[in-house]
Design a protein around this motif. Structure first.
Motif, PDB file in Angstrom:
ATOM      1  N   ALA A  39       1.212 -50.035   7.227  1.00 58.95           N
ATOM      2  CA  ALA A  39       2.417 -49.491   6.549  1.00 58.95           C
ATOM      3  C   ALA A  39       2.507 -49.751   5.403  1.00 58.95           C
ATOM      4  O   ALA A  39       2.869 -48.860   4.289  1.00 58.95           O
ATOM      5  N   ASN A  40       2.033 -50.885   4.970  1.00 57.29           N
ATOM      6  CA  ASN A  40       2.371 -51.548   3.597  1.00 57.29           C
ATOM      7  C   ASN A  40       1.218 -51.452   2.728  1.00 57.29           C
ATOM      8  O   ASN A  40       1.128 -52.233   1.788  1.00 57.29           O
ATOM      9  N   LEU A  41       0.028 -50.958   2.954  1.00 58.64           N
ATOM     10  CA  LEU A  41      -1.314 -50.911   2.559  1.00 58.64           C
ATOM     11  C   LEU A  41      -1.281 -50.544   1.182  1.00 58.64           C
ATOM     12  O   LEU A  41      -1.944 -51.075   0.152  1.00 58.64           O
ATOM     13  N   ALA A  79       4.432 -44.456 -10.246  1.00 57.96           N
ATOM     14  CA  ALA A  79       4.366 -42.818 -10.031  1.00 57.96           C
ATOM     15  C   ALA A  79       4.926 -42.362  -8.706  1.00 57.96           C
ATOM     16  O   ALA A  79       5.333 -41.198  -8.631  1.00 57.96           O
ATOM     17  N   ASN A  80       5.020 -43.419  -7.599  1.00 55.29           N
ATOM     18  CA  ASN A  80       5.498 -43.239  -6.509  1.00 55.29           C
ATOM     19  C   ASN A  80       6.545 -44.335  -6.328  1.00 55.29           C
ATOM     20  O   ASN A  80       6.481 -45.388  -6.919  1.00 55.29           O
ATOM     21  N   LEU A  81       7.589 -44.001  -5.577  1.00 57.19           N
ATOM     22  CA  LEU A  81       8.433 -45.090  -5.134  1.00 57.19           C
ATOM     23  C   LEU A  81       8.364 -45.356  -3.818  1.00 57.19           C
ATOM     24  O   LEU A  81       8.415 -44.424  -2.913  1.00 57.19           O
ATOM     25  N   VAL A  82       7.989 -46.554  -3.321  1.00 58.07           N
ATOM     26  CA  VAL A  82       7.413 -47.018  -2.045  1.00 58.07           C
ATOM     27  C   VAL A  82       8.303 -48.196  -1.539  1.00 58.07           C
ATOM     28  O   VAL A  82       8.207 -49.383  -2.234  1.00 58.07           O
ATOM     29  N   GLY A 110       6.426 -43.651   2.162  1.00 62.71           N
ATOM     30  CA  GLY A 110       6.277 -44.718   2.862  1.00 62.71           C
ATOM     31  C   GLY A 110       6.727 -44.634   4.236  1.00 62.71           C
ATOM     32  O   GLY A 110       6.837 -43.228   4.933  1.00 62.71           O
ATOM     33  N   PRO A 111       7.063 -45.739   5.074  1.00 63.78           N
ATOM     34  CA  PRO A 111       7.557 -45.317   6.311  1.00 63.78           C
ATOM     35  C   PRO A 111       8.999 -44.593   6.423  1.00 63.78           C
ATOM     36  O   PRO A 111       9.636 -44.686   5.785  1.00 63.78           O
ATOM     37  N   ALA A 112       8.700 -43.529   7.496  1.00 62.19           N
ATOM     38  CA  ALA A 112       9.756 -42.622   7.306  1.00 62.19           C
ATOM     39  C   ALA A 112      11.189 -43.116   7.456  1.00 62.19           C
ATOM     40  O   ALA A 112      11.978 -42.573   6.803  1.00 62.19           O
ATOM     41  N   ASP A 113      11.396 -43.911   8.251  1.00 61.73           N
ATOM     42  CA  ASP A 113      12.895 -44.483   8.573  1.00 61.73           C
ATOM     43  C   ASP A 113      13.525 -45.023   7.135  1.00 61.73           C
ATOM     44  O   ASP A 113      14.583 -44.506   6.604  1.00 61.73           O
ATOM     45  N   THR A 114      12.862 -45.900   6.344  1.00 58.53           N
ATOM     46  CA  THR A 114      13.133 -46.305   5.186  1.00 58.53           C
ATOM     47  C   THR A 114      13.187 -45.105   3.966  1.00 58.53           C
ATOM     48  O   THR A 114      14.062 -45.230   3.339  1.00 58.53           O
ATOM     49  N   GLY A 289       2.935 -44.853  14.319  1.00 63.70           N
ATOM     50  CA  GLY A 289       4.247 -44.883  13.397  1.00 63.70           C
ATOM     51  C   GLY A 289       4.475 -43.594  12.775  1.00 63.70           C
ATOM     52  O   GLY A 289       3.546 -42.801  12.956  1.00 63.70           O
ATOM     53  N   ALA A 290       5.199 -43.465  11.846  1.00 64.00           N
ATOM     54  CA  ALA A 290       5.345 -42.107  10.843  1.00 64.00           C
ATOM     55  C   ALA A 290       5.580 -42.545   9.309  1.00 64.00           C
ATOM     56  O   ALA A 290       6.404 -43.348   9.150  1.00 64.00           O
TER      57      ALA A 290
END
Length: 296
Positions: A39-41, A79-82, A110-114, A289-290
């Motif tokens: 997820a954090n790659l 450019a992305n908020l992760v 990023g991970p859907a929940d966060t 995950g998602a």
């Protein structure tokens, strides 16, 4: 101006404080990413890509959230908020920081929940959202592909660039909804594609066409670490869809990554893209995950 909370001196973090990280924080940030290396790659690959470079640059701004002096969450802000391993308290702090600085990113991902929790804090303040993709299955393949790889899929070379760039432009336009550059790629976009090609991260099947050679399947390794890679930009030429090119093409990418010693090949895909999901499952990908993406 950046508020004092974002510039707390290193080493003086109290419980519940935020500051901008520096190169000295890279080991702690990598440890944080390692809690979920798939997820954090996105962030860990960028940090690893800077290994050996002088100076304290992290390659982009990263906000760190500290509790009792320990880095417990982070957020890549470019450019992305992760968000990275973000707790509710960290999300509150990241949202406040993002509101103060104003929107500079083109997406949250990023991970859907966060991501969705962060967006719920920003939505009343940020306008211009184009689309919220609330569920994008995160998938991995950790074994040899379950279907035979397409022998015609190979790593692209710089000799292929004039064919690969238009295919990348077409894929981006179809996926995001607007062109990243002129059909020839434009200077900056073409350089980015050339970088992927020259580093062995671009794969393509190039077949004869009515007007000469053409890319009919392509994919890139968008993020790379020693043990995990993420495949992005998977595309089949519209006039060749339905011929079964996607699964063998992806199998070729998985096989090439495994030959390089990579243990886990990952990707995320829109949940409404049922044909792509079916092709990935045939190759041997499974959901772990998602993700979610908010596009501006």
């Amino acid at each position: 101006m950046t508020p004092p909370a974002a510039s707390t001196p290193r080493g003086s973090e109290r419980s519940g404080s935020l500051r901008v990280l520096t190169g000295a924080d890279a080991p702690a940030l990598l440890r944080l990413c390692d809690r979920d290396p798939v997820a954090n790659l996105f962030v860990s690959a960028r940090l690893l890509g800077l290994a050996g470079r002088p100076g304290s640059d992290l390659g982009g701004q990263v906000w760190g959230w500290f509790e009792d002096g320990e880095l417990v969450s982070a957020c890549w802000a470019g450019a992305n908020l992760v968000p990275i391993e973000a707790t509710p308290a960290a999300l509150d702090a990241f949202a406040a920081q993002a509101r103060r600085e104003g929107r500079r990113c083109s997406s949250l991902v990023g991970p859907a929940d966060t991501v969705l929790a962060l967006w719920s804090r920003l939505e009343p303040h940020w306008r211009g959202v184009r689309e919220v993709r609330a569920r994008q299955p995160l998938m991995v393949c950790e074994a040899p592909p379950a279907v035979a790889p397409d022998p015609a899929v190979r790593r692209s070379t710089l000799r292929d660039l004039d064919l690969v760039v238009p295919a990348c432009v077409a894929m981006f336009t179809e996926e995001i909804g607007y062109a990243p550059a002129p059909p020839d790629g434009g200077g900056a976009y073409r350089e980015r594609v050339a970088e992927l090609v020259s580093t062995g991260r671009s794969f393509a099947r190039i077949d004869p066409g009515p007007r000469g050679p053409e890319v009919v399947f392509k994919a890139e390794l968008g993020a790379v670490s020693p043990k995990v890679v993420q495949v992005q930009g998977v595309w089949v030429a519209p006039h060749r869809r339905g011929e079964g090119l996607a699964a063998p093409g992806m199998a070729a990418v998985v096989e090439a990554a495994r030959a390089d010693g990579v243990e886990t090949v990952s990707l995320y895909v829109n949940d409404y893209n049922t044909k792509a999901l079916a092709a990935y499952r045939r190759v041997g990908f499974r959901e772990v995950g998602a993700f979610a993406t908010v596009l501006f």
